[in-house]
Design a protein around this motif. Structure first.
Motif, PDB file in Angstrom:
ATOM      1  N   VAL A  87       8.938  13.835   4.450  1.00 30.47           N
ATOM      2  CA  VAL A  87       7.911  13.594   5.470  1.00 30.47           C
ATOM      3  C   VAL A  87       8.418  12.712   6.609  1.00 30.47           C
ATOM      4  O   VAL A  87       7.694  12.507   7.597  1.00 30.47           O
ATOM      5  CB  VAL A  87       6.651  12.958   4.853  1.00 30.47           C
ATOM      6  N   LYS A  88       9.634  12.204   6.491  1.00 32.91           N
ATOM      7  CA  LYS A  88      10.173  11.292   7.492  1.00 32.91           C
ATOM      8  C   LYS A  88      10.194  11.970   8.866  1.00 32.91           C
ATOM      9  O   LYS A  88      10.636  13.113   9.004  1.00 32.91           O
ATOM     10  CB  LYS A  88      11.583  10.864   7.078  1.00 32.91           C
ATOM     11  N   GLY A  89       9.691  11.259   9.865  1.00 28.36           N
ATOM     12  CA  GLY A  89       9.637  11.805  11.211  1.00 28.36           C
ATOM     13  C   GLY A  89       8.369  12.581  11.513  1.00 28.36           C
ATOM     14  O   GLY A  89       8.092  12.899  12.671  1.00 28.36           O
ATOM     15  N   ARG A  90       7.603  12.909  10.470  1.00 26.43           N
ATOM     16  CA  ARG A  90       6.348  13.664  10.663  1.00 26.43           C
ATOM     17  C   ARG A  90       5.121  12.835  10.305  1.00 26.43           C
ATOM     18  O   ARG A  90       4.062  13.000  10.921  1.00 26.43           O
ATOM     19  CB  ARG A  90       6.356  14.928   9.812  1.00 26.43           C
ATOM     20  N   PHE A  91       5.255  11.980   9.307  1.00 25.40           N
ATOM     21  CA  PHE A  91       4.132  11.164   8.838  1.00 25.40           C
ATOM     22  C   PHE A  91       4.332   9.708   9.244  1.00 25.40           C
ATOM     23  O   PHE A  91       5.470   9.221   9.299  1.00 25.40           O
ATOM     24  CB  PHE A  91       4.015  11.221   7.320  1.00 25.40           C
ATOM     25  N   THR A  92       3.216   9.023   9.483  1.00 20.73           N
ATOM     26  CA  THR A  92       3.261   7.594   9.808  1.00 20.73           C
ATOM     27  C   THR A  92       2.202   6.854   9.009  1.00 20.73           C
ATOM     28  O   THR A  92       1.020   7.201   9.086  1.00 20.73           O
ATOM     29  CB  THR A  92       3.033   7.350  11.294  1.00 20.73           C
ATOM     30  N   ILE A  93       2.620   5.830   8.277  1.00 18.93           N
ATOM     31  CA  ILE A  93       1.683   4.989   7.541  1.00 18.93           C
ATOM     32  C   ILE A  93       1.401   3.744   8.373  1.00 18.93           C
ATOM     33  O   ILE A  93       2.306   3.198   9.021  1.00 18.93           O
ATOM     34  CB  ILE A  93       2.237   4.607   6.144  1.00 18.93           C
ATOM     35  N   SER A  94       0.139   3.332   8.371  1.00 19.15           N
ATOM     36  CA  SER A  94      -0.240   2.121   9.099  1.00 19.15           C
ATOM     37  C   SER A  94      -1.358   1.418   8.345  1.00 19.15           C
ATOM     38  O   SER A  94      -1.969   1.976   7.437  1.00 19.15           O
ATOM     39  CB  SER A  94      -0.661   2.448  10.524  1.00 19.15           C
ATOM     40  N   LYS A  95      -1.616   0.201   8.788  1.00 14.31           N
ATOM     41  CA  LYS A  95      -2.556  -0.648   8.053  1.00 14.31           C
ATOM     42  C   LYS A  95      -3.344  -1.474   9.042  1.00 14.31           C
ATOM     43  O   LYS A  95      -2.804  -1.948  10.042  1.00 14.31           O
ATOM     44  CB  LYS A  95      -1.733  -1.548   7.132  1.00 14.31           C
ATOM     45  N   ASP A  96      -4.654  -1.617   8.791  1.00 17.31           N
ATOM     46  CA  ASP A  96      -5.503  -2.490   9.588  1.00 17.31           C
ATOM     47  C   ASP A  96      -6.026  -3.565   8.648  1.00 17.31           C
ATOM     48  O   ASP A  96      -6.965  -3.331   7.889  1.00 17.31           O
ATOM     49  CB  ASP A  96      -6.646  -1.694  10.209  1.00 17.31           C
ATOM     50  N   ALA A 153       4.671   7.629   1.211  1.00 15.10           N
ATOM     51  CA  ALA A 153       4.952   6.537   2.142  1.00 15.10           C
ATOM     52  C   ALA A 153       4.421   5.232   1.562  1.00 15.10           C
ATOM     53  O   ALA A 153       3.510   5.236   0.738  1.00 15.10           O
ATOM     54  CB  ALA A 153       4.317   6.805   3.497  1.00 15.10           C
ATOM     55  N   THR A 154       5.003   4.117   2.027  1.00 11.19           N
ATOM     56  CA  THR A 154       4.557   2.807   1.598  1.00 11.19           C
ATOM     57  C   THR A 154       4.680   1.821   2.748  1.00 11.19           C
ATOM     58  O   THR A 154       5.512   2.009   3.656  1.00 11.19           O
ATOM     59  CB  THR A 154       5.362   2.324   0.379  1.00 11.19           C
ATOM     60  N   ILE A 155       3.832   0.779   2.713  1.00 15.99           N
ATOM     61  CA  ILE A 155       3.863  -0.242   3.746  1.00 15.99           C
ATOM     62  C   ILE A 155       3.637  -1.602   3.095  1.00 15.99           C
ATOM     63  O   ILE A 155       2.785  -1.759   2.212  1.00 15.99           O
ATOM     64  CB  ILE A 155       2.810   0.037   4.841  1.00 15.99           C
ATOM     65  N   PHE A 156       4.445  -2.581   3.533  1.00 19.24           N
ATOM     66  CA  PHE A 156       4.317  -3.958   3.060  1.00 19.24           C
ATOM     67  C   PHE A 156       4.521  -4.856   4.273  1.00 19.24           C
ATOM     68  O   PHE A 156       5.612  -4.877   4.857  1.00 19.24           O
ATOM     69  CB  PHE A 156       5.334  -4.260   1.963  1.00 19.24           C
ATOM     70  N   LEU A 161       8.359  -3.076  -0.844  1.00 18.26           N
ATOM     71  CA  LEU A 161       8.238  -1.624  -0.671  1.00 18.26           C
ATOM     72  C   LEU A 161       8.512  -0.953  -2.018  1.00 18.26           C
ATOM     73  O   LEU A 161       9.546  -1.192  -2.633  1.00 18.26           O
ATOM     74  CB  LEU A 161       9.232  -1.138   0.384  1.00 18.26           C
ATOM     75  N   ARG A 162       7.578  -0.100  -2.446  1.00 17.90           N
ATOM     76  CA  ARG A 162       7.700   0.519  -3.763  1.00 17.90           C
ATOM     77  C   ARG A 162       7.393   2.000  -3.665  1.00 17.90           C
ATOM     78  O   ARG A 162       6.483   2.416  -2.953  1.00 17.90           O
ATOM     79  CB  ARG A 162       6.747  -0.163  -4.749  1.00 17.90           C
ATOM     80  N   MET A 180       0.845  -1.182   0.000  1.00 20.62           N
ATOM     81  CA  MET A 180       0.000   0.000   0.000  1.00 20.62           C
ATOM     82  C   MET A 180       0.883   1.236   0.000  1.00 20.62           C
ATOM     83  O   MET A 180       1.926   1.255   0.651  1.00 20.62           O
ATOM     84  CB  MET A 180      -0.886   0.031   1.240  1.00 20.62           C
ATOM     85  N   GLY A 181       0.436   2.251  -0.726  1.00 18.70           N
ATOM     86  CA  GLY A 181       1.229   3.466  -0.778  1.00 18.70           C
ATOM     87  C   GLY A 181       0.370   4.705  -0.698  1.00 18.70           C
ATOM     88  O   GLY A 181      -0.822   4.674  -1.017  1.00 18.70           O
TER      89      GLY A 181
END
Length: 122
Positions: free
Chosen positions: A62-71, A49-52, A102-103, A34-35
């Motif tokens: 955005v590093k340190g300010r944004f957080t990607i998460s997944k449910d 951001a991306t999450i796998f 991660l893409r 997901m991205g």
């Protein structure tokens, strides 16, 4: 086929926070990448951001300010955005890559949402 719907955008003052959500339907996302991407007026769409699985990666801006998460149970992806800056103003898009890993390139993603507007301004 995967359908994605983003929500949570809006107007926020500099230094404020927003939490974007992306609801997915059509397939379970547990094994997908997901991205989040964004596109400001007159600029190209850029990686955020991306999450796998539990692995994540972020753009330097955005590093340190944004957080990607997944449910996985809810088939949802989130982007918590803190310490927002005027340069974060853009339409934010959620995207899916069924191949995994991660893409960070737009062409690596097969499915896209319609986007949600984020405006950071005083």
């Amino acid at each position: 086929q995967v359908q994605l719907v983003e929500s949570g955008g809006g107007l926020v003052q500099p230094g404020g926070s927003l939490n974007l959500s992306c609801a997915a339907s059509g397939r379970t996302l547990i094994t997908y990448t997901m991205g989040w991407f964004r596109q400001a007026p007159g600029k190209e769409r850029e990686f955020v951001a991306t999450i796998f699985w539990s692995r994540t990666s972020y753009a330097d801006s955005v590093k340190g300010r944004f957080t990607i998460s997944k449910d996985n149970a809810k088939n949802m992806v989130y982007l918590q955005m803190n310490s927002l800056k005027p340069e974060d103003t853009a339409v934010y898009y959620c995207a899916v890559d069924p191949r995994g890993s991660l893409r960070s390139k737009t062409y690596e993603y097969d499915y896209w949402g319609q986007g949600t507007q984020v405006t950071v301004s005083s």
